[in-house]
Design a protein around this motif. Sequence first.
Motif, PDB file in Angstrom:
ATOM      1  N   ASP A  34       0.567  -1.173  -0.145  1.00 26.69           N
ATOM      2  CA  ASP A  34       0.313  -0.217   0.475  1.00 26.69           C
ATOM      3  C   ASP A  34       0.536   1.147   0.281  1.00 26.69           C
ATOM      4  O   ASP A  34       0.509   2.534  -0.408  1.00 26.69           O
ATOM      5  N   ALA A  35       2.056   1.447   0.900  1.00 26.79           N
ATOM      6  CA  ALA A  35       2.415   2.341   0.871  1.00 26.79           C
ATOM      7  C   ALA A  35       3.812   2.181  -0.435  1.00 26.79           C
ATOM      8  O   ALA A  35       4.102   3.467  -0.553  1.00 26.79           O
ATOM      9  N   TYR A  36       4.182   1.486  -1.092  1.00 26.68           N
ATOM     10  CA  TYR A  36       5.619   1.129  -2.597  1.00 26.68           C
ATOM     11  C   TYR A  36       4.706   2.448  -3.047  1.00 26.68           C
ATOM     12  O   TYR A  36       3.444   2.390  -3.270  1.00 26.68           O
ATOM     13  N   GLY A  37       5.518   3.260  -3.274  1.00 26.63           N
ATOM     14  CA  GLY A  37       5.867   3.886  -4.640  1.00 26.63           C
ATOM     15  C   GLY A  37       5.122   5.487  -3.848  1.00 26.63           C
ATOM     16  O   GLY A  37       5.043   7.111  -4.826  1.00 26.63           O
ATOM     17  N   SER A  38       4.398   5.318  -2.889  1.00 25.33           N
ATOM     18  CA  SER A  38       3.721   6.937  -2.170  1.00 25.33           C
ATOM     19  C   SER A  38       5.567   7.235  -1.215  1.00 25.33           C
ATOM     20  O   SER A  38       4.641   9.526  -0.694  1.00 25.33           O
ATOM     21  N   LYS A  39       5.058   6.220  -0.284  1.00 29.65           N
ATOM     22  CA  LYS A  39       5.932   6.585   1.069  1.00 29.65           C
ATOM     23  C   LYS A  39       7.563   5.560   1.648  1.00 29.65           C
ATOM     24  O   LYS A  39       7.045   4.594   0.266  1.00 29.65           O
ATOM     25  N   MET A  40       8.418   6.428   1.670  1.00 29.04           N
ATOM     26  CA  MET A  40       9.176   5.071   1.876  1.00 29.04           C
ATOM     27  C   MET A  40       9.388   5.682   3.635  1.00 29.04           C
ATOM     28  O   MET A  40       9.375   6.540   4.471  1.00 29.04           O
ATOM     29  N   LEU A  41       9.777   3.414   4.012  1.00 28.23           N
ATOM     30  CA  LEU A  41      10.162   3.654   5.168  1.00 28.23           C
ATOM     31  C   LEU A  41      11.162   3.851   5.923  1.00 28.23           C
ATOM     32  O   LEU A  41      12.273   3.138   5.138  1.00 28.23           O
ATOM     33  N   THR A  42      11.778   4.214   7.202  1.00 23.35           N
ATOM     34  CA  THR A  42      13.470   5.054   7.518  1.00 23.35           C
ATOM     35  C   THR A  42      13.662   3.411   7.791  1.00 23.35           C
ATOM     36  O   THR A  42      12.371   2.775   8.846  1.00 23.35           O
ATOM     37  N   GLY A  43      15.135   3.220   8.540  1.00 18.75           N
ATOM     38  CA  GLY A  43      15.137   2.289   8.583  1.00 18.75           C
ATOM     39  C   GLY A  43      16.892   2.669   9.095  1.00 18.75           C
ATOM     40  O   GLY A  43      17.948   3.300   8.742  1.00 18.75           O
ATOM     41  N   GLN A  44      17.170   1.658  10.370  1.00 20.84           N
ATOM     42  CA  GLN A  44      18.621   1.662  10.773  1.00 20.84           C
ATOM     43  C   GLN A  44      18.763   0.285  11.418  1.00 20.84           C
ATOM     44  O   GLN A  44      18.382  -0.249  12.144  1.00 20.84           O
ATOM     45  N   GLN A  45      20.269   0.060  10.654  1.00 16.15           N
ATOM     46  CA  GLN A  45      20.751  -1.213  11.305  1.00 16.15           C
ATOM     47  C   GLN A  45      22.056  -0.421  12.706  1.00 16.15           C
ATOM     48  O   GLN A  45      22.161   0.401  12.925  1.00 16.15           O
ATOM     49  N   ILE A  46      21.073  -1.284  13.644  1.00 18.43           N
ATOM     50  CA  ILE A  46      21.751  -1.306  14.687  1.00 18.43           C
ATOM     51  C   ILE A  46      23.303  -2.265  15.408  1.00 18.43           C
ATOM     52  O   ILE A  46      24.030  -2.860  13.961  1.00 18.43           O
ATOM     53  N   GLY A  47      24.207  -1.529  15.669  1.00 18.26           N
ATOM     54  CA  GLY A  47      25.812  -1.583  16.003  1.00 18.26           C
ATOM     55  C   GLY A  47      25.878  -3.578  16.970  1.00 18.26           C
ATOM     56  O   GLY A  47      24.833  -3.887  17.270  1.00 18.26           O
ATOM     57  N   VAL A  48      26.318  -3.742  16.591  1.00 19.05           N
ATOM     58  CA  VAL A  48      26.743  -5.565  16.821  1.00 19.05           C
ATOM     59  C   VAL A  48      27.253  -5.544  18.161  1.00 19.05           C
ATOM     60  O   VAL A  48      26.854  -6.768  19.064  1.00 19.05           O
ATOM     61  N   ILE A  49      27.960  -4.287  18.805  1.00 26.99           N
ATOM     62  CA  ILE A  49      28.277  -3.938  20.101  1.00 26.99           C
ATOM     63  C   ILE A  49      27.858  -3.358  20.892  1.00 26.99           C
ATOM     64  O   ILE A  49      27.215  -4.038  21.634  1.00 26.99           O
ATOM     65  N   SER A  50      27.634  -2.149  20.500  1.00 28.49           N
ATOM     66  CA  SER A  50      26.900  -1.487  21.176  1.00 28.49           C
ATOM     67  C   SER A  50      25.208  -1.291  19.944  1.00 28.49           C
ATOM     68  O   SER A  50      25.735  -1.130  18.967  1.00 28.49           O
ATOM     69  N   THR A  51      24.345  -0.009  20.677  1.00 31.76           N
ATOM     70  CA  THR A  51      23.064  -0.117  19.982  1.00 31.76           C
ATOM     71  C   THR A  51      22.951   1.410  20.335  1.00 31.76           C
ATOM     72  O   THR A  51      22.371   2.157  20.670  1.00 31.76           O
ATOM     73  N   PRO A  52      23.346   2.601  19.600  1.00 35.68           N
ATOM     74  CA  PRO A  52      23.656   3.984  19.520  1.00 35.68           C
ATOM     75  C   PRO A  52      22.998   4.564  19.117  1.00 35.68           C
ATOM     76  O   PRO A  52      21.897   5.779  19.171  1.00 35.68           O
ATOM     77  N   GLU A  53      22.914   3.577  17.615  1.00 37.50           N
ATOM     78  CA  GLU A  53      22.130   4.759  16.766  1.00 37.50           C
ATOM     79  C   GLU A  53      20.839   4.805  16.771  1.00 37.50           C
ATOM     80  O   GLU A  53      20.074   6.351  16.124  1.00 37.50           O
ATOM     81  N   VAL A  54      19.665   4.550  16.744  1.00 32.38           N
ATOM     82  CA  VAL A  54      18.288   4.950  16.938  1.00 32.38           C
ATOM     83  C   VAL A  54      18.380   5.901  18.053  1.00 32.38           C
ATOM     84  O   VAL A  54      18.103   6.742  17.878  1.00 32.38           O
ATOM     85  N   ASP A  55      18.411   5.451  19.367  1.00 29.16           N
ATOM     86  CA  ASP A  55      18.532   6.822  20.289  1.00 29.16           C
ATOM     87  C   ASP A  55      20.033   8.187  19.689  1.00 29.16           C
ATOM     88  O   ASP A  55      18.998   9.184  19.980  1.00 29.16           O
ATOM     89  N   PHE A  56      20.633   7.620  19.194  1.00 28.66           N
ATOM     90  CA  PHE A  56      20.928   9.490  18.292  1.00 28.66           C
ATOM     91  C   PHE A  56      20.091   9.271  16.974  1.00 28.66           C
ATOM     92  O   PHE A  56      19.675  11.090  17.227  1.00 28.66           O
ATOM     93  N   ILE A  57      19.768   8.978  16.484  1.00 27.96           N
ATOM     94  CA  ILE A  57      18.980   9.646  15.505  1.00 27.96           C
ATOM     95  C   ILE A  57      17.534  10.262  16.456  1.00 27.96           C
ATOM     96  O   ILE A  57      17.374  11.423  16.304  1.00 27.96           O
ATOM     97  N   TYR A  58      17.033   9.506  17.044  1.00 33.11           N
ATOM     98  CA  TYR A  58      15.672  10.482  18.519  1.00 33.11           C
ATOM     99  C   TYR A  58      16.263  12.002  18.818  1.00 33.11           C
ATOM    100  O   TYR A  58      15.583  12.932  18.792  1.00 33.11           O
ATOM    101  N   GLN A  59      17.745  11.925  19.021  1.00 30.25           N
ATOM    102  CA  GLN A  59      18.389  12.838  19.914  1.00 30.25           C
ATOM    103  C   GLN A  59      18.189  14.263  18.734  1.00 30.25           C
ATOM    104  O   GLN A  59      18.325  15.452  18.691  1.00 30.25           O
ATOM    105  N   GLU A  60      18.775  13.217  17.843  1.00 30.84           N
ATOM    106  CA  GLU A  60      19.124  14.689  16.313  1.00 30.84           C
ATOM    107  C   GLU A  60      17.414  14.813  15.702  1.00 30.84           C
ATOM    108  O   GLU A  60      17.631  16.330  14.948  1.00 30.84           O
TER     109      GLU A  60
END
Length: 337
Positions: A34-60
């Motif tokens: 339903d979304a394809y072609g009209s919207k793109m879902l954002t995504g982020q891979q987490i790290g192997v040792i630590s996982t700060p990525e999604v929190d950093f994105i939220y912070q910014e």
Amino acid sequence: MSAIAWKHRFQVEPKLINPNADDSAKRLMAFLCDAYGSKMLTGQQIGVISTPEVDFIYQETGKYPAIGGFDFMNDSPSRTERGAVGTDTELALKWWEEGGIVTFCWHWNAPKDLVDQPPDNGWHRGFYTSATTFDLAAAMADPDSEAYKLLLRDIDVISGLLAKLRDAGVPVLWRPLHEASGGWFWWGAKGAQPCIQLWKLMYERMTGLHGLHNLIWVWNGQHKDWYPGDEYVDIIGEDIYAPERTYSSNLPRFCQALEYTSAIKIIALSENGPLPDPDSMLADGALWAWNCTWYGGFVSTEQYTEWEMLRTFYSHPFTVTRDELPDLRSYPLPERS
């Protein structure tokens, strides 16, 4: 290609390759179509040792990505027997409970024959061709061999983890054997045919023996000759690492992916470095279903993506963040499922 024909490429029927797909997978696939072609879902891979990525994105940005990327790397038996501890299954369960979509890849440490010569070819790099002498072609040619039986063992171990997700009602965008045609991973080191055989073996064992009907199969072989067939692929993914601070739509690779099959399949940017510019994607018609930025410096520094672009990306009308997702537990099932 005419504008009408191009638009048609985004009209994908929400039909999964697994005839026994469960409702969780059907609902997620219906939403993606339903979304394809009209919207793109954002995504982020987490790290192997630590996982700060999604929190950093939220912070910014004040937003979380719609899709969380996870990896069964440390669940590979040749890693756990050396002390590795897998954590991503529990992290993925939590992500789903918080309203996000789950995608998994598997940096599959070779079942045996690790070179184990640190630092570049230590056992922890056993998914790389350079770090193992494991011969997939020989294994697939002899189902009675130790190597083949170890492939089954490893598939069964990961199936047990995917079953935990299934039992919790979590649909998974499942992307195994990724980037095979590059040859840098052992599953692609012996050419296309052994890899295609392994893909089919994994599909049949996971769906047939293990009843993993919550999986949506994302093929990421990145070359037409490695395509296992429409009956084995739900979604096509491309992994693209553009130069630093290059925010292109990646239209050439989108068009390449469209040529793998005459069937109309969803195309996703299953890994990326710098973020693609939403305005460029809209202008070029490179309307990826989702992106999944790799972990580490790709978001935590401005070397690859400036934070102003990060904020623009997460606030753009074309992109979907986690708070904008529907309740996928109750999303309408496709009429023809």
